[in-house]
Each structure stands twice: as structure tokens, then as C-alpha cells.
Design an enzyme around this catalytic site. Structure first.
Site, PDB file in Angstrom:
ATOM      1  N   GLU A  43       0.827  -1.210   0.000  1.00 48.26           N
ATOM      2  CA  GLU A  43       0.000   0.000   0.000  1.00 48.26           C
ATOM      3  C   GLU A  43       0.857   1.254   0.000  1.00 48.26           C
ATOM      4  OE1 GLU A  43      -3.060   0.402  -0.613  1.00 48.26           O
ATOM      5  OE2 GLU A  43      -3.628  -1.700  -0.578  1.00 48.26           O
ATOM      6  N   TYR A 126      -6.540   6.089   4.739  1.00 53.67           N
ATOM      7  CA  TYR A 126      -6.660   5.157   3.612  1.00 53.67           C
ATOM      8  C   TYR A 126      -5.806   3.895   3.867  1.00 53.67           C
ATOM      9  CZ  TYR A 126      -6.016   2.846  -0.770  1.00 53.67           C
ATOM     10  OH  TYR A 126      -5.950   1.869  -1.718  1.00 53.67           O
ATOM     11  N   ASP A 144      -9.902   6.588  -1.668  1.00 51.57           N
ATOM     12  CA  ASP A 144      -8.821   7.358  -2.274  1.00 51.57           C
ATOM     13  C   ASP A 144      -9.378   7.925  -3.583  1.00 51.57           C
ATOM     14  OD1 ASP A 144      -8.976   5.173  -3.924  1.00 51.57           O
ATOM     15  OD2 ASP A 144      -6.832   4.772  -3.981  1.00 51.57           O
TER      16      ASP A 144
END
Ligand code: SF4
Length: 360
Positions: A43, A126, A144
Site C-alpha cells: 500500500e 486510507y 482514495d
């Protein structure tokens, strides 16, 4: 969005998107495991970076640091070296700091608690929601730019999606739509839809599993949603850099927390450099005198190059300075020019070094 999704319609919508994801999801290396550390690294690497660029870095990084404790124990230079070329180096610094905190405060296990995850360096809502939902099945919805675009089209929401109130309302929508029994798959399904079907410029609505629930599609407004964002005007900048070279082919690097270091050189080892206006050579000479206290030999201009960083269009102006001896100063380092690329350096420094290497 509310009237479009009665509880029954929402169930059908969720089932359809999850089934599509089960069948069409891409085979990505970070999907092979539910290990929160591996998901977290992916991520972070994927922030503002394309999947194709991330793949080789991800695999190299995890070969070297297979667990959070191996990352925590590594010297920062080694972490940055493995990140070198991926850009936005504060991500690597924060990842490293957070790994240390996870080892010390969370028994080397990524925390399950959202608030605890948010307290780690470099982790925003996020990333926390993505890691916790995918690794632990915590019912948290991600939002996002990619997911926001999909939600805006589904609900035919017009206007700037990043406007605070609109963003908040999209966050509420994301929560309402979340398939709480499979939050990790759900979040990934929405992301996958945005990355492979509901594309920014040319959405493939014919292949979309949820086109029947999409208001923008029904209204023929897909190409107008979301509204284009107003981009900041491009700023033109000139950066002059001195490549000092001694008779043994060695050069001097500095670690210089001055203006533009974060933007252009990512606080990594770099050549002495500064932003210049008109009298480029004179300004660079003055900078070298002030920072290195050396007599300046003639500065030989090298091939210029262009470098783009977000809204900045930067002209890189390298100068070669042949010196009998390189000065030794605090926060400097002397290295052979030809082996520079083995150090953690930014791509701007790499371009400057290449200009010098071509002349030798
Ligand atoms: Fe996106 Fe088109 Fe699907 Fe709507 S129908 S969600 S615009 S791909």
C-alpha cells in the site's frame, strides 16, 4: 446515492461486484498473502506509483526484509537504497520508523486497532483502512481518488471530489456500501474496478459489472464525472549543481537540508546545488564558497536536462569543477563518480551524474 441503494438493491450490487472481483482480479504479488506487513508495504509503495513500477521493488524489498523486524533492524541507508528510483522517499523513511515502532510497541505485529495504526508514521486513514480490512477483516471502507471516482460516477456526483464536504459525503457513501462480511475483498474490488474498468478517461462501461446501478451511465454523463480538477500552474525552476571531480575520479556529495532538497533530492546524498535565477555560474560559485569554503576552479557547463516533480518543471544545470583535492566537511561524503548509482540517490542526482560521466 441513498435512493439508488435500498437494502435489497445494495445486496445485489455487492454480490455482483464481489463475484466479478473473484473472477477478474489481477494476479498481484501482494494478493498472495494476508500478512499485514506485506499488505502495508504494498500500500505504501503504491501511493502515487503505478503497479508496473512497484512490482520489482516490492519483490526485492520483501526478499531483503521479509518481516517487520528485519526492516526495523536495517540501517536507513539500506532501506533507502532499496527504494532508490521509486521516488517520494519520505514513504521509505516513515515505513522504516513505523517498523521500529511496531516492533517496540506492538510486539512486531501490525496493530489491529484503527487509531493505533493511525498513530504510526506515514499511515493515514486510507492505508490504515486498507491494511486492517484486507489483513484482519476489520469492516473499514477505503477512500482514495480511485474509489472516489467510482463512487462519484455511481451516484452521478458532480463537482470537485476533493472539496472537503464532498469528500466527507463520499466517505459516508463508501461506509454505507461496504460489504461488512468481506471488507478486504470489497475494498479491493472497488479499487480494481477503478483501476481496470472505471478508468479516469475512458471507462469501459460495457464491461462493468455494476453498470445497471450507475447513475452517470444512465444519464450519459460518464465523461463529465468527476469534474476535472483545477491543476496548479506549472512553476519553472532552475537548479545549478556542481560536480567536483578529483584526479582519482572521485566526487563530493552533501546531505543538505536546504531549499528544494526534499522536493528534488529527497534528502538523500546529492551534489552541492541550489536554485538559481540569472547569473547561474556566479550564484553557484558563491554557494560553493559559502558552504564548502573552497577556491572555485573554472566551472565547465555540462549537458542540461529537464526534471518534472508534481507541478514543477525543473531545468537541471550541471557544472563540472576539476579540483586537485576534495574538501572534507561535515555531512559530506567522497565517492567514485562511477559508483554513485550504488548509493541511495534521487533520480535528479542520477541525471546530473550521467551528464558528468558522459564527458569522461
Ligand atoms: Fe464506471 Fe461506467 Fe461502471 Fe459507471 S458503468 S461504474 S462509469 S465503468
Amino acid at each position: 446515492m441513498k435512493s439508488q441503494f435500498t437494502p435489497r438493491v445494495l445486496k445485489i450490487f455487492q454480490r455482483r461486484l464481489l463475484a466479478w472481483f473473484g473472477k477478474h482480479q489481477r494476479d498481484l504479488p501482494w494478493r498472495a498473502s494476508r500478512d499485514p506487513y506485506r499488505i502495508w508495504v504494498a500500500e505504501v509503495m503504491l501511493q502515487q506509483t503505478r503497479i508496473a513500477a512497484v512490482r520489482p521493488y516490492y519483490q526485492r524489498f520483501l526478499r531483503r526484509f521479509p518481516r517487520v523486524d528485519s526492516l526495523a533492524r536495517a540501517p536507513q541507508d539500506e532501506v533507502l537504497k532499496l527504494w532508490s528510483g521509486l521516488g517520494y522517499y519520505s514513504r521509505a523513511r516513515n515505513l522504516h520508523r513505523a517498523a521500529k515502532e511496531i516492533v517496540v510497541h506492538h510486539g512486531a505485529k501490525f496493530p489491529r486497532d484503527f487509531e493505533a495504526a493511525l498513530r504510526l508514521p506515514g499511515i493515514g486513514s486510507y492505508t490504515a483502512a486498507a491494511v486492517l480490512s484486507i489483513a484482519y477483516g476489520v469492516p473499514l471502507a477505503v477512500l482514495d481518488g480511485n474509489v472516489a471516482r467510482v463512487l462519484a460516477r455511481l451516484g452521478a456526483i458532480r463537482g470537485d471530489l476533493r472539496a472537503p464536504r464532498r469528500w466527507q459525503s463520499l466517505a459516508v457513501t463508501a461506509k454505507q456500501l461496504l460489504a461488512a462480511e468481506a471488507p478486504g475483498d470489497w475494498n479491493q474490488a472497488l479499487m480494481e474496478l477503478g483501476e481496470t474498468v472505471c478508468l479516469p478517461q475512458t471507462p469501459r462501461c460495457q464491461a462493468c459489472p455494476v453498470s445497471g446501478a450507475c447513475r452517470a451511465y444512465a444519464q450519459g454523463a460518464v465523461d463529465r464525472i468527476p469534474s476535472p480538477r483545477r491543476k496548479p500552474a506549472t512553476v519553472q525552476m532552475k537548479i545549478a549543481a556542481a560536480i567536483l571531480l578529483d584526479p582519482r575520479g572521485r566526487t563530493l556529495l552533501v546531505q543538505d537540508p536546504g531549499a528544494h532538497d526534499e522536493v528534488l533530492f529527497s534528502r538523500l546524498w546529492q551534489f552541492p546545488a541550489l536554485e538559481v535565477a540569472r547569473a547561474v555560474r556566479a550564484e553557484l560559485e558563491k554557494h560553493l564558497r559559502a558552504t564548502l569554503q573552497i577556491e572555485i576552479p573554472p566551472l565547465e557547463p555540462l549537458a542540461q536536462s529537464r526534471h518534472g516533480v508534481t507541478f514543477r518543471n525543473i531545468q537541471l544545470l550541471p557544472f563540472l569543477a576539476r579540483v586537485p583535492q576534495l574538501p572534507r566537511r561535515p555531512r559530506t561524503r567522497i565517492v567514485p563518480l562511477s559508483s554513485l548509482t550504488r548509493l541511495p540517490i534521487s533520480s535528479a542526482t542520477r541525471k546530473l551524474a550521467q551528464a558528468a560521466l558522459k564527458t569522461r
